[in-house]
Enzyme design. Structure first.
Site, short mmCIF file in Angstrom:
data_model
loop_
_atom_site.label_atom_id
_atom_site.label_comp_id
_atom_site.label_asym_id
_atom_site.label_seq_id
_atom_site.Cartn_x
_atom_site.Cartn_y
_atom_site.Cartn_z
N ASP A 72 1.02 -1.12 -0.23
CA ASP A 72 -0.02 -0.02 -0.07
C ASP A 72 0.68 1.26 -0.02
O ASP A 72 0.24 2.41 0.01
CB ASP A 72 -1.00 0.01 1.20
N HIS A 73 2.11 1.20 -0.02
CA HIS A 73 3.09 2.40 0.02
C HIS A 73 4.15 2.19 -1.44
O HIS A 73 4.58 3.30 -1.80
CB HIS A 73 4.17 2.62 1.21
N HIS A 157 8.40 0.05 12.41
CA HIS A 157 7.25 -0.45 11.49
C HIS A 157 7.71 -1.79 10.89
O HIS A 157 7.21 -3.02 11.12
CB HIS A 157 7.03 0.54 10.41
N ASP A 178 4.80 5.06 7.39
CA ASP A 178 4.29 4.36 8.76
C ASP A 178 5.31 4.10 9.82
O ASP A 178 6.48 3.82 9.42
CB ASP A 178 3.62 2.66 8.36
N GLU A 203 1.49 9.62 9.61
CA GLU A 203 0.37 8.48 9.33
C GLU A 203 -0.38 8.75 10.69
O GLU A 203 0.09 9.25 11.99
CB GLU A 203 0.96 7.35 9.44
#
Lengths: 591, 842
Positions: A72-73, A157, A178, A203
């Site tokens: 998602d990044h 993370h 994140d 975030e």
């Protein structure tokens, strides 16, 4: 006034795919280029047409920065660079560059497996994309071009996750990606210096959550696995190749060692082995404990965890299997699930998010009768557990990071609107800074007050110190000089030096002012009267009455004449000079 | 299925829908995943195509109840409200459904003044976006058009053009274009002319809005209207657009010189879209005069995209084309003139047609030089890629200018002229310009150029390949340009003599040797890709082969089979596969081949990689090489090939990477075709047709070979593979084999027979159907299926219903359940589940 503009194309008030555009001092940077796994058409990628409106992508964007390897990044990156046509620099940390292609390849393999998938990148595209990536070290200042520089900070993370400072001149933005403010079993806590950026983009996944102790969740997880194994059941843990899998492996390995358990633990694919290889390679990115014990025993060289062979799934007796993919939608994990689902002694533990339509999503929402392949009904009797281990900063952690970095403004992304709203108020109250939370497609503009450095000539400084006290940092002092803007720099010099440097001649300007006074007397009498008056009020100045009838006050000259039409009115001509070089015009043109 | 092939709502879905609607409208329930809502809208779009929506609304009253319920909520969730508006728009797109909603007085509450646009929810961009999308879907007919235009909706859209959300603003612009097109298209009965513009009511409102905006003092309003016109002329080429334009032309023209508006980029886009529309081609020259004026007035950066667009047009006045060409070539001309004073060769432009001062000042400024050159080079590359370009570019001069830029960029050329010296200072070490120039250079290789400049081109490229300052990305592009130029010249006759050719090739391989040893994996990989590309295209040239084989490149390539980076190993495998054509396959008389290149050794090494490499890329690359060899019949005599295929199949059978297995299945497929070809079965188009081939199993040579090579074991096991593409491919091959070996049709099945004790064909079929794990297959050492026995295999082929299996495998090729029923069930299943589950992210 200089401004910083931020437009999220993704992650604006949502936890979808991150993609944030930042404009700072004329530079345009894309922060993350994520993919949404919930769609199987173009909606999975950010809508890049909003950037292409500004002309060619490579001309418009100065660089792309990827914070970490989660899809998602970074999932849209090969699409962006190889299909949409971005050909500029891409930055990420070394571990991210190493691991990113594994995850992209992993996802590509299960995506192209499906029918009707179009517009998706190929293996070659992933490689070509990764070859364009410039890897950076932590705390290394990387010069993207002459003005734009970036710097990575540790974010916790996942392995290689980084926060990035983006700086142009004296303006700066920090993007956290994140991050996790508490160390876990294999990673340390995020850290940043007091860099006081104009804007911190953070975030806010757990914006309103103070998370329960991770230890509790780990204990719970081990208990469930242990109980299942003890009663002879099998445990399936569907995972993606990297990240969560490693954390859980360390957890189980330590537990097995301590409890002297014999039940086998397996990885299902070679991918995870490669992942472990990278965890070993980038040992400096893990936490202190792992680094310290590395010499005696590498924590990623597992004693109890073995490679899985398909034949093992049918073996009798207990076992634990880590299998990909993590959403139970294809491949090995689904095949094992089918075999084991009918036995209530077995258990499946889902450690991550599952998109709608996948078997993972269905069993997590409580569905127990699954229609497989359109016909067969698979009855799920095995236990289904969901355990979240995602490593994000909670509300406390976010506040801690803000305290650490001391930004002038804060902007929230990667979170839900309602939770963001709550955190926004908290941040504004506690830190007295503006906090923003733009939705996708909305632009937030932040005005900055840049401090502009000016060089002062030595001669001017010497002259100033000669006539005044020595410089004192606590007592600002007013200094006079001429500001020259030349070759993109500012210099304060003495007027004489400025004239000399610029080859200009000094000019004298004389200003004249007419003052009308009602006085019927003769002109010389009026002059005398004025002279006496000035002599009286300007005692400290040199006031003279000259033979030609005029008066001087220092360099000011005063003459009186009778009004041409009205003899009763006298006109006083007051005239003075001012020394000035004709600098403005020329200098500003040169700038 | 409906006549259009769309599926109407099933009964099961109709039963689930009311509960789903109730759940979505219930504020106590946690918000549904946005992807679910998006998928529901997709489903309704399909339903709208399948059946008249008034029926949909009447059959499913829960839909209107849902609209009512959501509208009644004091604080609806923005995503649910947005969904409601979009769903209502889809439903109301059919006129009678629209009427139905109007009768229920829902439309005004959804899209009118009583709706969300006057509530607090409007603050949320997703609600505004939902409203615009809903209106866009709905306005497909006169009633909806009238509803929006008379109910004040049009003013809302005008306002939304300036929305803070990019998404909403651009959606509003698209909507206005749609409304205008629909209004004029459906309401206009008499053709318009410039003097008598009796626009339909809705169109009139929009046109008046555009005109007022253009005349306003607000730069943002002017830009919005220009964007709208750009979008309109880009999508609609009806004659009335010309009438519309004539009313606004003067005003728009004034913005060309109006610095305060800063709309030059949009103007360039607008004029380009108009230039593409045939409607404007006959405006008595006034339009083209405007384009010419734009090309003159806009800065080079602003006018370049317009110029490149013009040059691609086939219908365009020559004078405009020349102007556009001038704009595009001016920076390149400037480069040549700056570099060579006096100019020894022909320049790109006749000086009389252009004033170079603006370009010169941009090129001599640090901040604009690189941008202008990158843009120009990219545009040139774009033009060069057009097959039928309606304009002749001066290729030789262009090539010279690109080479000059590359020389500036790595410090090879520092001219004496002040401008040249300034530009070279700015460009030295500039990667951006290097990359753009190399791309343009590669594109120029397709065009005929004089040979005078080609020599210096190779010198420059070699300098880039050699320089330690060349970054990996620049190096990759240098390799690409080099290979394209080497390949583009027929017979490699680009040099005056053979010696020069050999010298250049030697230099190339010398630098390649160095690059193959680079510590940077990207460089090693690009070098191998370059090598493969060269061999693929130049392997028939003696000079090339000799230069390559006398260099260290083959040895170094072999060494890279052991590279720590899997990408590099894979590229080395591919390169070795191609090298084999030079070292032993097709060059029996090659004087330098000798014994150092051993075929068996290479095959053994590649097979070792196939069986032991821990990563997929090298194994997949090996499979590709083997397939390529087999296709080109390089694997030796029949026995050798049989043995080769058999070994590969056995190695691959347990591979965890499904793409490796798929590669192996392709190999098997080619092998089978070759065998049929060889033994005369009709699959091969060149083979004589024999009718008596299958008369005897024992005499059926291909069958015997396939059994000996253990292909059936691999194929049947692949049928049960957990990765579906493998099963599908295996099934395809087995079906082909069946059609070859069993002359009778697939329905003409023989009765099931026992394959061996305890395991009949039913069992095998059942095992395959259930997709059980491979381990359920018995092995031939016990009482199981003997996969090497031709009779058993013929029986298996005849008995298993491969057609049905094939259908099953194709039907559910997707494990992610996409059916609307599954979607509705999933939404319902999440109702009441703990929120914790959806809080986690990847």
């Amino acid at each position: 006034m200089p401004e910083i503009k931020v437009t999220p194309l993704g992650a604006g008030q949502d936890v979808g795919r991150s993609c944030i555009l930042v404009s700072i001092a004329g530079k345009n940077v894309m922060l993350d280029c994520g993919m949404h796994m919930g769609y199987n058409d173009d909606r999975r990628f950010p809508d890049f047409s909003y950037i292409t409106q500004n002309g060619r992508l490579t001309d418009f964007l100065d660089c792309v920065i990827i914070s970490h390897f989660h899809l998602d990044h970074c999932g849209a990156l090969p699409y962006f660079s190889e299909m949409v046509g971005y050909d500029g620099p891409i930055y990420m940390t070394h571990p991210t560059k190493a691991i990113c292609p594994i995850l992209l390849e992993d996802y590509r393999k299960i995506t192209v497996d499906k029918k009707g998938e179009t517009n998706f990148f190929t293996s070659q595209m992933i490689k070509d994309c990764m070859k364009k990536v410039v890897a950076v070290h932590l705390h290394q200042t990387v010069q993207v071009d002459e003005e734009l520089e970036i710097k990575a900070y540790y974010a916790g993370h996942v392995l290689g996750a980084a926060m990035f400072q983006i700086k142009v001149g004296c303006e700066s933005v920090v993007y956290t990606g994140d991050y996790n403010m508490t160390p876990d079993r294999h990673l340390g806590a995020a850290w940043i210096d007091k860099c006081r950026p104009d804007l911190l983009i953070t975030e806010s996944t757990y914006a309103t959550t103070i998370r329960d102790s991770k230890r509790c969740r780990e204990r719970d997880f081990l208990k469930k696995v242990h109980e299942t194994v003890e009663r002879g059941g099998k445990v399936l843990i569907p995972v993606f190749a990297l990240g969560r899998a490693q954390e859980l492996c360390i957890l189980l390995e330590t537990f097995w060692e301590r409890m002297n358990l014999k039940a086998p633990i397996y990885f299902s694919t070679g991918l995870t082995e490669k992942a472990n290889h990278y965890y070993k390679l980038f040992i400096t990115w893990t936490n202190q404990k792992i680094r310290k014990t590395f010499v005696q025993r590498n924590m990623f060289e597992f004693k109890h965890i073995k490679a899985f062979d398909r034949a093992f799934a049918d073996n009798p007796g207990p076992m634990v299997v880590f299998a990909t993919p993590g959403m139970l939608h294809a491949g090995q994990s689904l095949q094992i699930f089918r075999k084991w689902a009918g036995n209530e002694k077995n258990m499946v533990i889902m450690p991550g998010y599952c998109v709608q339509g996948t078997v993972g999503h269905k069993i997590l929402s409580g569905q127990r009768k699954l229609e497989m392949e359109g016909r067969q009904i698979l009855e799920v009797k095995m236990q289904v557990e969901y355990m979240s281990f995602s490593a994000h900063a909670d509300a406390k952690g976010i506040m801690q990071l803000i305290r650490q970095a001391e930004p002038r403004n804060v902007l929230l992304v990667h979170g839900e609107a309602k939770k963001m709203e709550f955190l926004k108020q908290k941040i504004e109250q506690e830190f007295h800074v503006n906090c923003y939370m733009p939705a996708n497609g909305e632009t937030t503009t932040i005005f900055t007050n840049p401090s502009i450095p000016v060089d002062i000539s030595l001669g001017l400084l010497k002259r100033e110190t000669a006539i005044g006290l020595l410089p004192d940092a606590k007592k600002p002092k007013l200094m006079h000089g001429t500001l020259i803007m030349k070759d993109n720099s500012f210099r304060l010099v003495s007027p004489e030096q400025a004239l000399k440097e610029l080859g200009l001649a000094e000019h004298q300007l004389r200003f004249t002012c007419r003052v009308h006074i009602q006085d019927p007397r003769k002109e010389h009498e009026t002059v005398l009267r004025v002279y006496n008056h000035l002599k009286g009020v300007l005692k400290d100045y040199s006031v003279q009455h000259l033979p030609d009838g005029s008066i001087t006050v220092e360099s000011i000259l005063i003459q009186a004449t009778a009004h041409s039409e009205d003899q009763g009115t006298k006109v006083l001509l007051v005239s003075w000079t001012y020394q000035v070089g004709i600098l403005e015009d020329i200098h500003f043109n040169q700038f | 299925m409906s006549p259009r092939g769309r599926r109407a709502m099933s009964r099961a879905c109709a039963r689930l829908l009311p509960r789903v609607c109730a759940a979505l409208a219930d504020p106590r329930q946690p918000g549904s995943d946005d992807t679910c809502l998006e998928k529901m809208l997709d489903w309704f779009r399909e339903l709208r195509e399948a059946e008249p929506t008034v029926k949909l609304l009447r059959d499913n009253p829960c839909l209107t109840e849902f609209f009512t319920a959501v509208l009644a909520l004091p604080e609806p969730e923005p995503n649910v409200l947005s969904f409601t508006l979009r769903l209502a728009g889809i439903v109301a797109a059919v006129e009678d459904s629209f009427m139905h909603l109007q009768q229920l007085e829902l439309l005004a509450r959804l899209f009118g003044e009583d709706g969300p646009l006057n509530s607090a929810a409007w603050e949320d961009a997703s609600v505004r976006s939902g409203w615009v999308e809903g209106v866009h879907s709905m306005v497909q007919h006169q009633s909806a058009l009238h509803f929006i235009c008379s109910g004040g909706g049009i003013d809302v859209i005008f306002t939304l053009q300036g929305d803070p959300s990019l998404f909403v603003a651009s959606a509003a612009c698209r909507l206005l274009v749609h409304l205008l097109t629909l209004s004029v298209g459906s309401e206009l009965t008499v053709p318009l002319n410039a003097k008598d513009c009796d626009w339909p009511a809705c169109a009139h409102m929009i046109i008046r809005h555009i005109e007022e905006s253009l005349q306003s003092n607000s730069a943002s309003h002017i830009k919005q209207s220009l964007k709208l016109l750009t979008s309109l002329f880009g999508s609609c080429q009806a004659p009335w657009t010309k009438v519309l334009w004539l009313g606004m032309a003067k005003q728009v023209e004034s913005f060309l010189t109006e610095d305060s508006v800063q709309a030059q980029h949009i103007l360039a886009d607008l004029l380009l879209n108009m230039a593409r529309s045939p409607v404007f081609h006959d405006t008595e020259g006034s339009f083209w005069a405007l384009v010419t004026s734009a090309l003159e007035h806009l800065t080079p950066v602003q006018s370049s995209p317009l110029a490149v667009g013009i040059l691609r047009l086939h219908r365009c006045p020559q004078v405009v084309r020349i102007k556009a060409l001038t704009v595009l070539l001016q920076p390149m001309d400037c480069i040549l003139r700056a570099a060579f004073q006096p100019l020894e060769y022909a320049g790109l432009l006749d000086e009389s047609v252009s004033d170079p001062s603006a370009v010169e000042s941009l090129l001599s400024s640090k901040s604009s030089c690189a941008s202008l050159l990158c843009q120009t080079l990219a545009h040139l590359e774009e033009l060069l890629s057009v097959v039928f370009l309606p304009v002749n570019l001066p290729y030789a001069s262009l090539l010279r200018s690109v080479v000059t830029i590359l020389q500036f960029c790595n410090g090879l050329l520092i001219p004496a002229s002040p401008l040249g010296s300034k530009i070279s200072q700015i460009l030295v070490g500039c990667f951006r310009v290097q990359k753009s120039a190399l791309d343009a250079l590669a594109a120029l290789s397709d065009r005929k150029c004089s040979d005078t400049v080609v020599g210096s081109l190779f010198d420059v490229l070699l300098a880039y390949l050699e320089s330690p300052n060349t970054t990996p990305t620049v190096l990759k592009k240098s390799f690409k340009a080099m290979s394209k130029w080497l390949m583009s010249l027929p017979g490699m006759s680009f040099f005056k003599n053979q010696q020069q050719t050999e010298k250049t090739l030697q230099d190339v391989f010398l630098v390649l040797q160095k690059r193959l040893c680079s510590p940077c994996w990207e460089v090693r990989d690009s070098s191998l890709e370059f090598l493969t590309n060269l061999i693929r295209n130049l392997r028939d040239h003696d000079e090339f082969r000799q230069s390559l084989l006398s260099s260290e490149v083959p040895k170094l390539t072999e060494n890279l089979l052991e590279d720590p980076e899997s990408y590099v190993r894979a590229s080395a495998v591919t390169a070795m596969g191609h090298l084999a054509f030079i070292t032993y396959f097709f060059v029996p008389e090659s004087p330098v081949a000798g014994n150092q290149y051993n075929k068996e050794k290479t095959v053994a090494k590649l097979q070792e990689i196939l069986s032991t490499d821990p990563e997929g890329f090298p194994r997949r690359a090996v499979m590709n090489v083997f397939t390529m060899w087999l296709k080109e019949s390089c694997t030796g005599q029949l026995e050798e090939t049989e043995q080769f295929v058999s070994t590969v199949v056995q190695t691959t059978a347990h591979d965890l990477d499904w793409e490796v297995k798929l590669g192996c299945l392709e190999l098997v497929q080619i092998f089978c075709n070759h065998m049929f070809c060889r033994f005369g079965l009709p699959e091969c188009p060149y083979a004589p047709i024999s009718s008596a081939v299958t008369s005897s199993i024992c005499q059926n040579e291909p069958l015997q070979i396939f059994c000996r090579a253990n292909l059936f074991s691999f194929l049947f096991r692949s049928l049960c593979d957990c990765d579906k593409p493998v099963g599908q491919k295996a099934c395809d091959i087995l079906l082909a084999l069946k059609s070859h070996f069993c002359q009778s049709s697939t329905t003409d099945l023989q009765g099931p027979g026992d394959l061996s004790a305890g395991h009949g064909i039913h069992w095998l079929q059942g095992t395959l159907r259930q997709g059980s794990l491979v381990q359920n297959f018995p092995t031939d050492d016990g009482n199981g299926v003997d996969f090497q026995d031709p009779e058993s295999m013929m029986l298996a082929l005849r008995t298993i219903d491969l057609v049905e299996l094939h259908n099953d495998l194709n039907k559910c090729s997707d494990y992610v359940e996409k059916s609307p029923q599954s979607l509705l069930e999933d939404i319902l299943a999440t109702v009441g589940t703990a929120e914790e589950n959806e809080a986690d992210c990847y």
